[in-house]
Design an enzyme around this catalytic site. Structure first.
Site, PDB file in Angstrom:
ATOM      1  N   GLY A 196       0.757  -1.142  -0.101  1.00 26.88           N
ATOM      2  CA  GLY A 196      -0.078  -0.028  -0.083  1.00 26.88           C
ATOM      3  C   GLY A 196       0.810   1.188   0.200  1.00 26.88           C
ATOM      4  CB  THR A 197       4.347   2.009  -0.099  1.00 26.87           C
ATOM      5  OG1 THR A 197       4.595   1.003  -1.231  1.00 26.87           O
ATOM      6  CG2 THR A 197       4.481   1.373   1.122  1.00 26.87           C
ATOM      7  CB  SER A 198       3.724   3.572  -4.763  1.00 25.15           C
ATOM      8  OG  SER A 198       3.742   2.450  -5.031  1.00 25.15           O
ATOM      9  N   GLY A 199       1.004   4.170  -5.716  1.00 23.74           N
ATOM     10  CA  GLY A 199       0.042   3.873  -7.049  1.00 23.74           C
ATOM     11  C   GLY A 199      -1.604   3.484  -6.595  1.00 23.74           C
ATOM     12  CB  SER A 250      -2.884  -7.633 -14.413  1.00 22.49           C
ATOM     13  OG  SER A 250      -2.526  -6.965 -15.606  1.00 22.49           O
ATOM     14  CE1 TYR A 293       2.434  -8.798 -13.021  1.00 26.81           C
ATOM     15  CE2 TYR A 293       0.971  -8.347 -15.120  1.00 26.81           C
ATOM     16  CZ  TYR A 293       1.346  -7.957 -13.710  1.00 26.81           C
ATOM     17  OH  TYR A 293       0.540  -7.185 -13.295  1.00 26.81           O
TER      18      TYR A 293
END
Length: 243
Positions: A14-17, A137, A150
Site C-alpha cells: 500500500g505504499t504507492s500507486g 491485471s 506474470y
C-alpha cells in the site's frame, strides 16, 4: 456517513500507486486502514500521505513471518478485519527462452503464494460478511510478450476467487478480483517512452487510467454497494481487454 464507516481494512503493497490511492479513499469513507510495504521509508511516507486512521506495518507479502506479524498487529489494535485488498504484486520481463527458476519463483512467490497466504492468514480475524479483493491485471486474459510468468500468476488469482467464493460461502465472505489495465503509476517510470506510448495506443479512450479510478472500483467491491457480487472479475481497463 461513509461507505466503509467503522470498518477495518488491510491493504498489502500500500505504499504507492493504486493501493495507496485506495487506502486514502477507504479512510475518507470512514475505514481504519492497515497498509504494508517492504521499505520502511516508503511506508512512512505513505502513512504521512494518508494522514489519519492508518497503521503501517513493514513487511513482504511473500514472507509468511511478515504476514503473521501484520495480522498480530491488526489483532492487537483492532481485533478484526472487514475488508482485505491483497494488492502486493511483482512483475518482470522474461521471454520463454530466457525464463529462469529464480524468475518464476519470484513472480509466483509474490503474486500467487503471497496472495494465497495473505488471504488464508487473515481468515481467523475476518468478519462474517466481509469482502476480499485481489489485485490482478488484464494480463490474466492477454498474451503479452515476455510476461508469461506474470500473466499466468494473475490468471491464478482469478481462479482463486472462484474457489474461495465457494470455500467461504458459509461465512458470507465475498471474494472478487479487480483487473486493471494500464494505470499511470510509478511502475511505468522505468519503461521506454515508446513502450508506454504503445500501451496507451491500445486504450479506446486514448489515455491511461489514474490510480483513483482503480480506488473507486475497489471501494465498490469493498462496500455494501456490491453485496450481490462475488466470485467475479471486474475489469477497469478503459476497454483494452474488452474489444
Amino acid at each position: 456517513m461513509g461507505k466503509l464507516q467503522d470498518k477495518v481494512a488491510v491493504i498489502t503493497g500500500g505504499t504507492s500507486g493504486m493501493a495507496l490511492a485506495t487506502a486514502k479513499l477507504f479512510v475518507e469513507e470512514g475505514a481504519y486502514v492497515f497498509i504494508t510495504g517492504r521499505r520502511q521509508q516508503k511506508l512512512d511516507e505513505a502513512v504521512k500521505a494518508i494522514g489519519r486512521n492508518v497503521t503501517g506495518v513493514q513487511g513482504d507479502a511473500s514472507n509468511l513471518a511478515d504476514l503473521d506479524r501484520l495480522y498480530e498487529t491488526v489483532k492487537q489494535k483492532k481485533g478484526r478485519i472487514d475488508v482485505l485488498f491483497a494488492s502486493a504484486g511483482y512483475g518482470d520481463l522474461a521471454p520463454i527462452g530466457a525464463m529462469t527458476e529464480a524468475h518464476v519463483d519470484k513472480v509466483f512467490g509474490v503474486n500467487v503464494r503471497g496472495t494465497a497466504f495473505t488471504v488464508q492468514k487473515a481468515l481467523p480475524l475476518f468478519s462474517d460478511g466481509g469482502s476480499i479483493i485481489m489485485n490482478a491485471s488484464i494480463a490474466s486474459v492477454k498474451g503479452l510478450p515476455g510476461l508469461g510468468a506474470y500473466c499466468a500468476s494473475k490468471a491464478a488469482l482469478r481462479s482463486f476467487a472462484r474457489t474461495w467464493t465457494v470455500d467461504l460461502k458459509a461465512r458470507n465472505i465475498r471474494v472478487n478480483v479487480i483487473s486493471p489495465g494500464t494505470i499511470d503509476t510509478p511502475i511505468l517510470d522505468g519503461l521506454p517512452k515508446e513502450t508506454v506510448d504503445w500501451f496507451v495506443s491500445l486504450i479506446p479512450r486514448g489515455t491511461m487510467g489514474r490510480p483513483e479510478e482503480i480506488a473507486t472500483a475497489v471501494l465498490f467491491l469493498a462496500s455494501s454497494d456490491s453485496s450481490f457480487v462475488t466470485g467475479s472479475e471486474l475489469f477497469v481497463d478503459g476497454g483494452v481487454a474488452q474489444i
